[in-house]
Motif scaffolding. Structure first.
Motif, mmCIF file in Angstrom:
data_model
loop_
_atom_site.group_PDB
_atom_site.id
_atom_site.type_symbol
_atom_site.label_atom_id
_atom_site.label_comp_id
_atom_site.label_asym_id
_atom_site.label_seq_id
_atom_site.Cartn_x
_atom_site.Cartn_y
_atom_site.Cartn_z
ATOM 1 N N ASP A 9 1.462 -1.111 -0.075
ATOM 2 C CA ASP A 9 -0.068 0.040 0.098
ATOM 3 C C ASP A 9 1.127 0.964 0.225
ATOM 4 O O ASP A 9 1.360 1.544 0.186
ATOM 5 N N GLY A 10 0.513 2.185 -1.259
ATOM 6 C CA GLY A 10 0.964 3.498 -0.846
ATOM 7 C C GLY A 10 1.827 3.484 -2.370
ATOM 8 O O GLY A 10 2.632 4.827 -2.268
ATOM 9 N N LEU A 11 2.343 2.095 -3.056
ATOM 10 C CA LEU A 11 3.141 2.666 -3.853
ATOM 11 C C LEU A 11 2.168 2.409 -5.559
ATOM 12 O O LEU A 11 2.529 2.541 -6.538
ATOM 13 N N GLU A 12 1.562 3.723 -4.953
ATOM 14 C CA GLU A 12 0.170 3.443 -6.423
ATOM 15 C C GLU A 12 0.900 3.657 -7.288
ATOM 16 O O GLU A 12 0.464 3.427 -8.927
ATOM 17 N N GLU A 13 1.853 5.012 -7.483
ATOM 18 C CA GLU A 13 2.309 5.490 -8.317
ATOM 19 C C GLU A 13 3.346 5.018 -8.676
ATOM 20 O O GLU A 13 3.311 4.394 -10.686
ATOM 21 N N LEU A 14 4.140 4.166 -8.980
ATOM 22 C CA LEU A 14 4.810 2.918 -8.804
ATOM 23 C C LEU A 14 3.805 1.883 -9.744
ATOM 24 O O LEU A 14 4.548 1.535 -10.886
ATOM 25 N N GLY A 15 2.535 1.847 -9.396
ATOM 26 C CA GLY A 15 1.667 0.716 -9.351
ATOM 27 C C GLY A 15 1.363 0.761 -11.347
ATOM 28 O O GLY A 15 1.792 0.177 -12.426
ATOM 29 N N GLN A 16 1.278 2.406 -11.337
ATOM 30 C CA GLN A 16 0.432 2.866 -12.388
ATOM 31 C C GLN A 16 2.108 3.239 -13.787
ATOM 32 O O GLN A 16 1.746 2.871 -14.796
ATOM 33 N N TYR A 17 3.215 3.237 -12.338
ATOM 34 C CA TYR A 17 4.635 3.213 -14.050
ATOM 35 C C TYR A 17 4.532 1.993 -14.508
ATOM 36 O O TYR A 17 4.576 1.963 -15.892
ATOM 37 N N LEU A 18 3.897 0.856 -13.940
ATOM 38 C CA LEU A 18 4.713 -0.172 -14.099
ATOM 39 C C LEU A 18 3.467 -0.954 -15.375
ATOM 40 O O LEU A 18 3.799 -1.822 -16.103
ATOM 41 N N ARG A 19 2.478 -0.077 -15.601
ATOM 42 C CA ARG A 19 1.044 -0.945 -15.677
ATOM 43 C C ARG A 19 1.343 -0.411 -17.176
ATOM 44 O O ARG A 19 1.030 -1.264 -17.722
ATOM 45 N N GLN A 20 1.660 0.604 -17.100
ATOM 46 C CA GLN A 20 2.284 1.415 -18.355
ATOM 47 C C GLN A 20 3.015 0.380 -19.427
ATOM 48 O O GLN A 20 3.580 0.710 -20.498
ATOM 49 N N ARG A 21 4.088 -0.071 -18.100
ATOM 50 C CA ARG A 21 5.539 -0.796 -19.337
ATOM 51 C C ARG A 21 4.600 -2.705 -19.598
ATOM 52 O O ARG A 21 5.484 -3.156 -19.714
ATOM 53 N N GLY A 22 3.657 -2.664 -19.290
ATOM 54 C CA GLY A 22 3.279 -3.858 -19.476
ATOM 55 C C GLY A 22 2.367 -5.156 -18.340
ATOM 56 O O GLY A 22 2.231 -6.250 -18.246
ATOM 57 N N PHE A 23 3.205 -4.348 -17.523
ATOM 58 C CA PHE A 23 2.705 -5.904 -15.587
ATOM 59 C C PHE A 23 1.563 -5.504 -15.210
ATOM 60 O O PHE A 23 0.729 -4.296 -16.063
ATOM 61 N N ILE A 24 1.003 -6.169 -14.835
ATOM 62 C CA ILE A 24 -0.039 -6.493 -13.741
ATOM 63 C C ILE A 24 0.012 -5.813 -12.593
ATOM 64 O O ILE A 24 0.790 -6.685 -12.242
ATOM 65 N N THR A 25 -0.584 -5.071 -12.079
ATOM 66 C CA THR A 25 -0.081 -4.798 -11.028
ATOM 67 C C THR A 25 -1.588 -4.671 -8.978
ATOM 68 O O THR A 25 -2.591 -4.816 -10.237
ATOM 69 N N VAL A 26 -1.490 -5.414 -8.637
ATOM 70 C CA VAL A 26 -2.550 -6.115 -7.671
ATOM 71 C C VAL A 26 -1.883 -5.463 -6.213
ATOM 72 O O VAL A 26 -0.221 -5.374 -5.738
#
Length: 98
Positions: A9-26
């Protein structure tokens, strides 16, 4: 194949960055299946290893393939940029080997 990344929790901006590069984040708190990596900042290693994370594909499972270098990658995001974290996850290593 997309890699699934669990985020503290708290790493939502990182999650968005990783999703833009093709990863699935949960979110860490909502993991219900296998993940390829766990990204954390403040959790103790004991808390991470007590959580039942598994490799996302059976052929990479340590149980089915003993000695395999694959499993769940633990990435401490403290003092790292999103770019550094992306490279760690993409290459499954913290540093380049020379």
């Amino acid at each position: 194949m997309s890699r699934v990344i669990a985020l503290e929790d708290g790493l939502e901006e990182l999650g968005q960055y990783l999703r833009q590069r093709g990863f699935i984040t949960v979110p860490w708190s909502q993991v219900s299946g296998p993940v390829d990596a766990v990204v954390y900042t403040g959790r103790k290693l004991k808390e991470i290893t007590m959580t039942p994370y598994n490799s996302s594909s059976e052929e990479l499972s340590d149980e089915l393939n003993p000695g395999s270098p694959f499993g769940v990658l633990l990435v401490n995001a403290e003092d790292r940029t999103p770019e550094e974290i992306y490279e760690i996850i993409k290459n499954r290593i913290y540093e380049h080997f020379i």
